[in-house]
Scaffold this motif. Structure first.
Motif, short mmCIF file in Angstrom:
data_model
loop_
_atom_site.label_atom_id
_atom_site.label_comp_id
_atom_site.label_asym_id
_atom_site.label_seq_id
_atom_site.Cartn_x
_atom_site.Cartn_y
_atom_site.Cartn_z
N SER A 175 49.15 2.32 66.23
CA SER A 175 50.00 1.41 65.44
C SER A 175 49.24 0.33 64.66
O SER A 175 49.88 -0.43 63.95
CB SER A 175 50.99 0.73 66.39
OG SER A 175 50.32 -0.20 67.23
N ASP B 161 58.42 -0.02 58.08
CA ASP B 161 58.65 -0.29 56.65
C ASP B 161 57.41 0.01 55.82
O ASP B 161 57.49 0.10 54.59
CB ASP B 161 59.10 -1.75 56.44
CG ASP B 161 58.12 -2.80 56.94
OD1 ASP B 161 57.05 -2.43 57.48
OD2 ASP B 161 58.42 -4.01 56.80
N TYR C 43 47.27 4.54 58.50
CA TYR C 43 48.38 4.35 59.44
C TYR C 43 49.72 4.67 58.77
O TYR C 43 50.50 5.50 59.27
CB TYR C 43 48.40 2.91 59.98
CG TYR C 43 49.73 2.53 60.63
CD1 TYR C 43 50.12 3.10 61.83
CD2 TYR C 43 50.59 1.62 60.02
CE1 TYR C 43 51.34 2.77 62.42
CE2 TYR C 43 51.81 1.28 60.59
CZ TYR C 43 52.19 1.86 61.80
OH TYR C 43 53.40 1.54 62.36
N ARG D 95 41.57 -7.28 54.13
CA ARG D 95 41.72 -5.90 54.61
C ARG D 95 41.73 -4.97 53.38
O ARG D 95 42.43 -5.27 52.40
CB ARG D 95 43.06 -5.82 55.34
CG ARG D 95 43.52 -4.43 55.70
CD ARG D 95 44.95 -4.46 56.28
NE ARG D 95 44.99 -4.91 57.65
CZ ARG D 95 46.13 -5.13 58.32
NH1 ARG D 95 47.30 -4.97 57.74
NH2 ARG D 95 46.10 -5.54 59.58
N HIS E 74 45.09 -3.90 51.31
CA HIS E 74 46.04 -4.77 52.02
C HIS E 74 47.37 -4.88 51.26
O HIS E 74 47.42 -5.44 50.16
CB HIS E 74 45.40 -6.17 52.14
CG HIS E 74 46.07 -7.07 53.10
ND1 HIS E 74 45.57 -8.32 53.39
CD2 HIS E 74 47.20 -6.95 53.85
CE1 HIS E 74 46.35 -8.92 54.26
NE2 HIS E 74 47.35 -8.10 54.56
O1 DAU Z 1 55.46 -3.72 58.95
C1 DAU Z 1 55.48 -3.08 60.20
C2 DAU Z 1 54.08 -2.95 60.73
O2 DAU Z 1 53.66 -4.25 61.14
C3 DAU Z 1 53.95 -1.96 61.86
O3 DAU Z 1 54.29 -0.67 61.40
C4 DAU Z 1 52.53 -1.95 62.43
O4 DAU Z 1 52.45 -1.10 63.56
C5 DAU Z 1 52.17 -3.37 62.84
O5 DAU Z 1 50.85 -3.41 63.30
C6 DAU Z 1 52.36 -4.34 61.67
O6 DAU Z 1 51.39 -4.08 60.63
P1 DAU Z 1 50.65 -5.29 59.87
O7 DAU Z 1 49.39 -4.78 59.31
O8 DAU Z 1 51.59 -5.98 58.95
O9 DAU Z 1 50.42 -6.26 61.14
P2 DAU Z 1 49.15 -7.16 61.58
O10 DAU Z 1 49.62 -8.02 62.71
O11 DAU Z 1 47.91 -6.37 61.76
O12 DAU Z 1 48.96 -8.09 60.31
C7 DAU Z 1 50.00 -8.92 59.82
C8 DAU Z 1 49.50 -9.61 58.57
O13 DAU Z 1 48.47 -10.54 58.95
C9 DAU Z 1 48.85 -8.68 57.58
O14 DAU Z 1 49.12 -9.13 56.26
C10 DAU Z 1 47.36 -8.79 57.87
C11 DAU Z 1 47.23 -10.22 58.34
N1 DAU Z 1 46.18 -10.49 59.33
C12 DAU Z 1 46.13 -9.71 60.43
C13 DAU Z 1 45.16 -9.94 61.41
C14 DAU Z 1 45.09 -9.06 62.63
C15 DAU Z 1 45.30 -11.56 59.15
O15 DAU Z 1 45.38 -12.29 58.14
N2 DAU Z 1 44.36 -11.78 60.11
C16 DAU Z 1 44.24 -11.02 61.22
O16 DAU Z 1 43.34 -11.26 62.06
#
Ligand code: DAU
Ligand code: NAD
Length: 361
Positions: free
Chosen positions: A90, A140, A165, A297, A300
């Motif tokens: 995920s 989404d 993913y 990322r 992104h």
């Molecule tokens: O939208 C649903 C999705 O949300 C799910 O399908 C995924 O399984 C779930 O992991 C999540 O994906 P994201 O990539 O949006 O979630 P994440 O928590 O990794 O990141 C949220 C946002 O924060 C994204 O714009 C990237 C940013 N981020 C993430 C991390 C881990 C940062 O700025 N710094 C970080 O260290």
């Protein structure tokens, strides 16, 4: 037709974040039972089901969703009313550095699970066939990225996945649809926005920021911090899934979201401000000082936003929590459960799990 919610369901990925929250939600009704089939990858943690281990209403089996004989024997033994497929790789960042596992579990694994489910479904009696459901939990992210003025994603938005993913989840959604259209398997699909809440592995933004903040580490924000996500408290997502299972129309997909769009920097500021109140830093300064902007990322997605009108209008589901209420509960949960966080981050859980269940993954 309305499904009786009192019978056994097979939950895949029930040791992960959302699956475990769903099992807690499901078993809060004493008439219900669940089987949890989980491979226990780094993201699966039986601590997430603490308090339920002794329950005779929950059985755990360590297996891969792609293991047809393990799944088939569970289906034959329990004859569950539904399969709810939460199991997946995920984390977007991991899919960029190592996409292979995402293909194996999210595409090949889901395909094999569908095949096993179809075999079971075909042997059911006619009245049982009417009740059986395969509910696929998706994201989404399959819809791609929005610009700031674009309308939120409806169920009719074209798929435009941008990461390994989201491409793997989009593939699984297509397979689920195809098994319904081609073979008549009674499927339901939910596409949900970003969840947050208890038991989320601290590699995802919200638990990572809480964990790093109180451990005096940097709070890494990718790019300019202006990427937008639509945050949904996990308990609301669990209720949405139970509602779709109960009332959803076979073959339909339902978008689930929190109506809570926020830029990442605002999310992190909110967390810092809550921590400043709940657990002030020893030096009296704000946790905001730990924020560090880091390399973005690759690929992104700029903005996600869900239009959750269909599930509200047709099935009567709406989220209960606002971001302000949900994030306050979440921060307090992590502050009260630091042992859980250290166990899942230290590898102590992994060691125990290998000893307990072996390394068959
Ligand atoms: O939208 C649903 C999705 O949300 C799910 O399908 C995924 O399984 C779930 O992991 C999540 O994906 P994201 O990539 O949006 O979630 P994440 O928590 O990794 O990141 C949220 C946002 O924060 C994204 O714009 C990237 C940013 N981020 C993430 C991390 C881990 C940062 O700025 N710094 C970080 O260290
Ligand atoms: P998670 O990573 O926390 O948990 C995944 C679980 O699946 C783990 O317990 C893991 O051990 C298990 N698993 C992985 N591969 C497996 C396999 N081959 N066989 C059996 N079990 C396996 O994930 P999550 O955040 O709880 O997400 C659950 C589902 O919801 C996923 O399908 C995800 O795509 C979807 N989703 C997540 C979010 C979110 O914000 N977290 C949002 C929308 C949709």
């Amino acid at each position: 037709m309305s499904i009786s919610l009192s019978q056994t369901v097979l939950v895949t990925g029930g040791a992960g974040f959302i699956g475990a929250n769903f099992i807690h939600h499901w078993l809060s009704d004493p008439n219900r039972k669940a089987i949890n089939l989980d491979k226990l990858t780094y993201a699966g943690n039986l601590d997430n089901l603490a308090g339920l281990d002794a329950s005779d209403r929950l059985e755990f089996v360590r297996a891969d969703i792609g293991d047809g004989s393990a799944v088939q024997s569970l289906l034959e033994r329990h004859r569950p009313r539904a399969i709810l497929n939460f199991a997946a790789e995920s984390h977007v960042d991991r899919s960029i550095s190592g996409p292979e596992e995402f293909i194996q579990t999210n595409i090949v694994g889901t395909f094999r699970l569908l095949q096993t489910a179809l075999r079971f479904f075909r042997d059911l009696a006619e009245d049982e066939k009417k009740q059986f459901r395969f509910l696929h939990v998706s994201t989404d992210e399959v819809y791609g990225s929005l610009h700031s003025g674009d309308r939120p994603f409806t169920e009719k938005h074209p798929f435009e996945p941008n990461s390994p993913y989201s491409a793997s989840k989009a593939s699984s959604d297509h397979l689920v649809r195809a098994f319904c259209q081609t073979y008549g398997l009674p499927v339901l699909t939910t596409n949900c926005s970003n969840n947050y809440g208890p038991y989320q592995f601290p590699e995802k933004l919200i638990p990572l920021v809480i964990h790093n903040a109180i451990n005096e580490k940097a709070l890494p924000i990718y790019g300019d911090g202006q990427n937008v996500r639509d945050w949904l408290f996990v308990a609301d997502h669990c209720e949405a899934i139970a509602t779709v299972l109960e009332k959803g129309v076979v073959g339909e997909t339902y978008n689930v979201g929190g109506w809570n769009e926020m830029a990442n920097i605002d999310v992190v500021h909110t967390i810092c401000d809550l921590l400043d109140q709940e657990r002030p830093r020893a030096d009296g300064r704000s946790y905001r000082e730990q924020i560090t902007f880091v390399k973005d990322r690759p690929g992104h997605d700029r903005r996600y936003a869900i239009d959750a009108t269909k599930i509200a209008r047709e099935l009567g589901w709406k989220p209960k929590e606002t971001f302000q209420t949900g994030i306050a509960k979440t921060v307090r949960w992590y502050l009260s459960n630091e042992d859980w966080v250290s166990r899942v981050t230290s590898g102590a859980y992994r060691e125990w799990s290998e000893k307990q269940y072996g390394s068959q993954t």
